[in-house]
Scaffold this active site. Structure first.
Site, PDB file in Angstrom:
ATOM      1  N   LYS A 135     100.468 -58.481  31.152  1.00  0.00           N
ATOM      2  CA  LYS A 135     101.193 -59.613  30.570  1.00  0.00           C
ATOM      3  C   LYS A 135     100.985 -59.653  29.065  1.00  0.00           C
ATOM      4  O   LYS A 135      99.894 -59.314  28.585  1.00  0.00           O
ATOM      5  CB  LYS A 135     100.677 -60.918  31.169  1.00  0.00           C
ATOM      6  CG  LYS A 135     101.154 -61.127  32.584  1.00  0.00           C
ATOM      7  CD  LYS A 135     100.750 -62.503  33.052  1.00  0.00           C
ATOM      8  CE  LYS A 135     101.048 -62.667  34.523  1.00  0.00           C
ATOM      9  NZ  LYS A 135     100.105 -63.549  35.179  1.00  0.00           N
ATOM     10  N   GLY A 177      97.546 -60.280  26.447  1.00  0.00           N
ATOM     11  CA  GLY A 177      96.341 -59.499  26.687  1.00  0.00           C
ATOM     12  C   GLY A 177      95.185 -60.307  27.249  1.00  0.00           C
ATOM     13  O   GLY A 177      95.377 -61.354  27.883  1.00  0.00           O
ATOM     14  N   CYS A 198      92.912 -62.048  25.648  1.00  0.00           N
ATOM     15  CA  CYS A 198      92.726 -63.345  24.987  1.00  0.00           C
ATOM     16  C   CYS A 198      93.478 -64.468  25.710  1.00  0.00           C
ATOM     17  O   CYS A 198      92.885 -65.460  26.122  1.00  0.00           O
ATOM     18  CB  CYS A 198      93.189 -63.248  23.533  1.00  0.00           C
ATOM     19  SG  CYS A 198      93.256 -64.845  22.711  1.00  0.00           S
ATOM     20  N   LYS A 233      88.319 -71.277  27.232  1.00  0.00           N
ATOM     21  CA  LYS A 233      88.249 -72.502  26.423  1.00  0.00           C
ATOM     22  C   LYS A 233      88.785 -73.704  27.179  1.00  0.00           C
ATOM     23  O   LYS A 233      88.324 -74.830  26.990  1.00  0.00           O
ATOM     24  CB  LYS A 233      88.995 -72.327  25.094  1.00  0.00           C
ATOM     25  CG  LYS A 233      88.090 -71.928  23.950  1.00  0.00           C
ATOM     26  CD  LYS A 233      87.674 -70.486  23.933  1.00  0.00           C
ATOM     27  CE  LYS A 233      86.352 -70.109  24.458  1.00  0.00           C
ATOM     28  NZ  LYS A 233      86.073 -68.668  24.428  1.00  0.00           N
ATOM     29  N   GLY A 278      74.786 -62.734  25.587  1.00  0.00           N
ATOM     30  CA  GLY A 278      75.719 -62.617  24.464  1.00  0.00           C
ATOM     31  C   GLY A 278      76.729 -63.753  24.535  1.00  0.00           C
ATOM     32  O   GLY A 278      76.519 -64.758  25.235  1.00  0.00           O
ATOM     33  N   ILE A 327      79.780 -64.000  25.850  1.00  0.00           N
ATOM     34  CA  ILE A 327      80.412 -64.269  27.150  1.00  0.00           C
ATOM     35  C   ILE A 327      79.405 -64.927  28.087  1.00  0.00           C
ATOM     36  O   ILE A 327      79.700 -65.932  28.748  1.00  0.00           O
ATOM     37  CB  ILE A 327      80.999 -62.973  27.757  1.00  0.00           C
ATOM     38  CG1 ILE A 327      82.190 -62.510  26.898  1.00  0.00           C
ATOM     39  CG2 ILE A 327      81.403 -63.182  29.214  1.00  0.00           C
ATOM     40  CD1 ILE A 327      82.906 -61.291  27.395  1.00  0.00           C
ATOM     41  N   ALA A 357      77.583 -59.730  32.023  1.00  0.00           N
ATOM     42  CA  ALA A 357      78.229 -59.958  30.716  1.00  0.00           C
ATOM     43  C   ALA A 357      77.478 -59.141  29.679  1.00  0.00           C
ATOM     44  O   ALA A 357      76.797 -59.679  28.820  1.00  0.00           O
ATOM     45  CB  ALA A 357      78.206 -61.448  30.370  1.00  0.00           C
ATOM     46  N   ALA A 410      89.692 -62.008  18.746  1.00  0.00           N
ATOM     47  CA  ALA A 410      91.151 -62.063  18.609  1.00  0.00           C
ATOM     48  C   ALA A 410      91.551 -62.188  17.135  1.00  0.00           C
ATOM     49  O   ALA A 410      92.507 -61.545  16.680  1.00  0.00           O
ATOM     50  CB  ALA A 410      91.705 -63.225  19.424  1.00  0.00           C
ATOM     51  N   HIS A 441      85.804 -90.322   4.988  1.00  0.00           N
ATOM     52  CA  HIS A 441      84.701 -90.989   5.701  1.00  0.00           C
ATOM     53  C   HIS A 441      85.276 -91.954   6.724  1.00  0.00           C
ATOM     54  O   HIS A 441      86.222 -92.681   6.400  1.00  0.00           O
ATOM     55  CB  HIS A 441      83.843 -91.771   4.707  1.00  0.00           C
ATOM     56  CG  HIS A 441      82.733 -92.534   5.375  1.00  0.00           C
ATOM     57  ND1 HIS A 441      81.588 -91.917   5.829  1.00  0.00           N
ATOM     58  CD2 HIS A 441      82.623 -93.852   5.691  1.00  0.00           C
ATOM     59  CE1 HIS A 441      80.806 -92.821   6.374  1.00  0.00           C
ATOM     60  NE2 HIS A 441      81.402 -94.007   6.322  1.00  0.00           N
TER      61      HIS A 441
HETATM   62  P1  NAD Z   1      77.693 -58.846  23.871  1.00  0.00           P
HETATM   63  O1  NAD Z   1      77.476 -57.466  23.403  1.00  0.00           O
HETATM   64  O2  NAD Z   1      78.001 -59.933  22.909  1.00  0.00           O
HETATM   65  O3  NAD Z   1      76.404 -59.352  24.717  1.00  0.00           O
HETATM   66  C1  NAD Z   1      75.876 -58.631  25.801  1.00  0.00           C
HETATM   67  C2  NAD Z   1      74.390 -58.927  25.924  1.00  0.00           C
HETATM   68  O4  NAD Z   1      73.899 -58.329  27.125  1.00  0.00           O
HETATM   69  C3  NAD Z   1      73.561 -58.355  24.785  1.00  0.00           C
HETATM   70  O5  NAD Z   1      72.849 -59.378  24.161  1.00  0.00           O
HETATM   71  C4  NAD Z   1      72.676 -57.320  25.496  1.00  0.00           C
HETATM   72  O6  NAD Z   1      71.389 -57.232  24.897  1.00  0.00           O
HETATM   73  C5  NAD Z   1      72.589 -57.855  26.906  1.00  0.00           C
HETATM   74  N1  NAD Z   1      72.293 -56.860  27.956  1.00  0.00           N
HETATM   75  C6  NAD Z   1      72.856 -55.640  28.121  1.00  0.00           C
HETATM   76  N2  NAD Z   1      72.346 -55.021  29.211  1.00  0.00           N
HETATM   77  C7  NAD Z   1      71.438 -55.875  29.780  1.00  0.00           C
HETATM   78  C8  NAD Z   1      70.578 -55.828  30.932  1.00  0.00           C
HETATM   79  N3  NAD Z   1      70.546 -54.767  31.761  1.00  0.00           N
HETATM   80  N4  NAD Z   1      69.762 -56.903  31.194  1.00  0.00           N
HETATM   81  C9  NAD Z   1      69.789 -57.996  30.373  1.00  0.00           C
HETATM   82  N5  NAD Z   1      70.582 -58.074  29.277  1.00  0.00           N
HETATM   83  C10 NAD Z   1      71.412 -57.053  28.971  1.00  0.00           C
HETATM   84  O7  NAD Z   1      78.839 -58.726  24.991  1.00  0.00           O
HETATM   85  P2  NAD Z   1      79.677 -59.836  25.750  1.00  0.00           P
HETATM   86  O8  NAD Z   1      78.989 -61.148  25.742  1.00  0.00           O
HETATM   87  O9  NAD Z   1      80.007 -59.209  27.054  1.00  0.00           O
HETATM   88  O10 NAD Z   1      80.986 -60.010  24.848  1.00  0.00           O
HETATM   89  C11 NAD Z   1      81.845 -58.871  24.612  1.00  0.00           C
HETATM   90  C12 NAD Z   1      82.672 -59.065  23.363  1.00  0.00           C
HETATM   91  O11 NAD Z   1      83.604 -60.121  23.532  1.00  0.00           O
HETATM   92  C13 NAD Z   1      81.806 -59.414  22.156  1.00  0.00           C
HETATM   93  O12 NAD Z   1      82.176 -58.605  21.066  1.00  0.00           O
HETATM   94  C14 NAD Z   1      82.144 -60.848  21.893  1.00  0.00           C
HETATM   95  O13 NAD Z   1      82.062 -61.175  20.518  1.00  0.00           O
HETATM   96  C15 NAD Z   1      83.576 -60.984  22.417  1.00  0.00           C
HETATM   97  N6  NAD Z   1      83.821 -62.383  22.812  1.00  0.00           N
HETATM   98  C16 NAD Z   1      83.901 -63.338  21.852  1.00  0.00           C
HETATM   99  C17 NAD Z   1      84.077 -64.663  22.202  1.00  0.00           C
HETATM  100  C18 NAD Z   1      84.158 -65.707  21.116  1.00  0.00           C
HETATM  101  O14 NAD Z   1      84.336 -65.349  19.969  1.00  0.00           O
HETATM  102  N7  NAD Z   1      84.000 -66.991  21.410  1.00  0.00           N
HETATM  103  C19 NAD Z   1      84.149 -65.038  23.533  1.00  0.00           C
HETATM  104  C20 NAD Z   1      84.043 -64.045  24.497  1.00  0.00           C
HETATM  105  C21 NAD Z   1      83.882 -62.704  24.118  1.00  0.00           C
END
Ligand code: NAD
Length: 467
Positions: free
Chosen positions: A40, A43, A45, A54, A181, A183, A267, A318, A442
């Protein structure tokens, strides 16, 4: 079928934020454009990423707020909510936005080919039925998808990726999230507020190590206060089936522990979508992590082929994809532009929210850059108090000598919206002196930003000196 008559100025492969925006920009530049999308438009996002999460986080914030008001005896009973209605509201929001993008793309007279496209040589894209479309320039914007960790047992059906976690029919009683991280923390906030017992297991010694360390520590404490269990410096070693759920074995080198949960969310990062892109036939260079290597002009190693968005690795946001798409289109339509990430905003829609731009304090220290800081708590702000959202702070880092803003880091209610004045300030190379001289409305949360600028000069009006 061989349809060699169809020639285009620009062919875009992938219809996510990078791809659809590249197609629209190229059409606006007067180019004949074709866009290939196998699922779709919008993508990850719009369909399974920013937008649906969100929506769920908005509702999670509401539930969190009602729970707090109930605890404070402002509401008499905790609000009961319908997860089913929340899920269908999420789907409606997604549909609305996807059809909006479809309408805009169609309105720009962009030819859309639905199906899996292949790119085997420069200047040609093969459609899903083997038809060939010629294009002067190709922009690859095929995105990324979640990676499953190479942990024994990770193929258990109760181990979800982020798309699966979005579509749960029921709220799991317990959820273990592998990866602290972005997500992982957003889903911890969603399901934590909805009533799951949530545990986050993060391998690194801190959550979000690239963010300002005050911010990552404050977020961890705020999430723990909401009942989310967070273990850092632990590695997940194995997942085994256990009744209707799973047991996760994790630990450091010397200590092993286990935890059992209904569902596990992996994640731990994402990987590029390269199916259909014949990397070796094209001679396309990949970076060390397997993403398409693109320079600041979004050019790949193959002349006439550009790349934008998650498939190039990097920020995987995004808004980074939009910027990279703009650059790619400018360069393939005769311009000369480079993508700059110096003031890229970073927003996490956790509870509470976190938002930042520019350098973290530990980075300034590492680089021996002289700086001053101003930190003001939400508690010092009238609007935060009347909204009963006193949790959080705004921190500005500025150059010691000139006062130019070098970094802004915030945690708290509406932080992701509050970040925009900081972005404007940094893009305009504003000083804290300039910001302090502006009149802010304010009562608003935005006054925190002016107050933090004043705190950098030890002139905060409503909070004690931070140093
Ligand atoms: P990430 O790389 O941000 O975080 C993954 C985390 O998993 C890391 O901190 C890592 O150390 C940990 N990890 C990896 N293997 C592990 C294990 N075996 N045991 C325990 N911890 C482990 O990846 P993500 O959170 O999957 O996000 C992916 C991408 O999507 C990122 O670039 C993120 O910026 C983007 N994203 C952004 C938003 C936003 O801007 N609000 C929202 C969702 C996703």
């Amino acid at each position: 079928m061989n349809n060699r008559n169809e020639t285009y100025d620009v062919a875009v492969v992938g219809g996510g934020p990078g791809g659809y925006s590249a197609a629209i920009r190229a059409a606006q530049a007067g180019k004949k454009v074709i866009l290939f999308e196998q699922e779709k438009l919008g993508g990850v996002c719009l369909n399974v990423g920013c937008i649906p999460t969100k929506y769920l986080l908005e509702k999670a914030a509401l539930v969190d707020r009602i729970a707090r008001d109930t605890q404070n005896n402002i509401f008499r009973e905790a609000g009961l909510f319908s997860w089913k209605k929340i899920q269908s509201g999420k789907d409606t929001a997604v549909k609305k936005l996807v059809s909006g993008v479809e309408g805009i793309v169609a309105g720009h007279k962009i030819k859309i080919v639905k199906g899996h496209a292949k790119v085997n040589r420069a200047g040609t894209v093969e459609g899903p039925n083997g038809e060939e479309f010629l294009a002067d320039s190709i922009i690859l914007a095929t995105g990324s998808r979640p990676v499953m960790p190479p942990i024994p047992g990770a193929d258990n059906p109760n181990v979800l990726d982020s798309s699966g976690a979005l579509m749960q029919g029921n709220i799991p009683r317990s959820l273990v999230i592998i990866g602290g991280g972005v997500i992982g923390l957003e889903f911890a906030s969603i399901y934590g507020a909805m009533g799951s017992e949530v545990t986050v297991l993060e391998m690194l010694p801190a959550l979000l190590p690239n963010e300002d360390s005050d911010l990552s520590l404050a977020l961890r404490q705020a999430m723990e206060k909401r009942g989310i269990h967070i273990h850092i410096g632990v590695r997940v070693e194995e997942i085994t089936p256990d009744g209707d759920g799973c047991t996760v074995r994790y630990g450091t080198n010397d200590k092993q522990k286990t935890i059992t949960a209904d569902k596990i969310l992996a994640a731990v990062g994402r990987k590029p979508n390269l199916e259909g892109i014949d990397v070796s036939a094209l001679g396309l260079k990949l970076d060390g992590k397997g993403y398409i290597a693109a320079n600041k002009r979004q050019e790949t190693s193959v002349p006439g082929i550009y790349a934008a968005g998650d498939v190039t690795g990097g920020w995987q946001l995004a808004h980074a994809a939009y910027a990279e798409a703009d650059t790619a289109v400018a360069n393939c339509t005769g311009g000369s532009v480079e993508t700059s990430y110096e003031t890229i905003p970073r927003c996490i829609y956790s509870l509470p929210q976190l938002a930042s731009v520019g350098a973290a304090e530990q980075q300034l220290k590492e680089k021996n850059i002289g700086y001053k800081k101003g930190v003001v708590p939400y508690m010092s702000n009238g609007k935060a108090i009347v909204s009963e959202e006193p949790e959080g702070f705004v921190k500005i880092l500025c150059a010691e000598k000139t006062g130019e803003v070098l970094g802004v880091h915030m945690m708290g209610s509406h932080a992701t919206e509050l970040l925009s004045p900081a972005l404007v300030a940094m893009n305009m190379h504003a000083t804290v002196e300039t910001l302090a001289g502006m009149i802010f409305p304010h009562p608003t949360l935005s006054e925190l930003f002016k107050e933090a600028a004043m705190a950098c000069m030890d002139r905060a009006l409503h909070s004690k000196p931070s140093r």
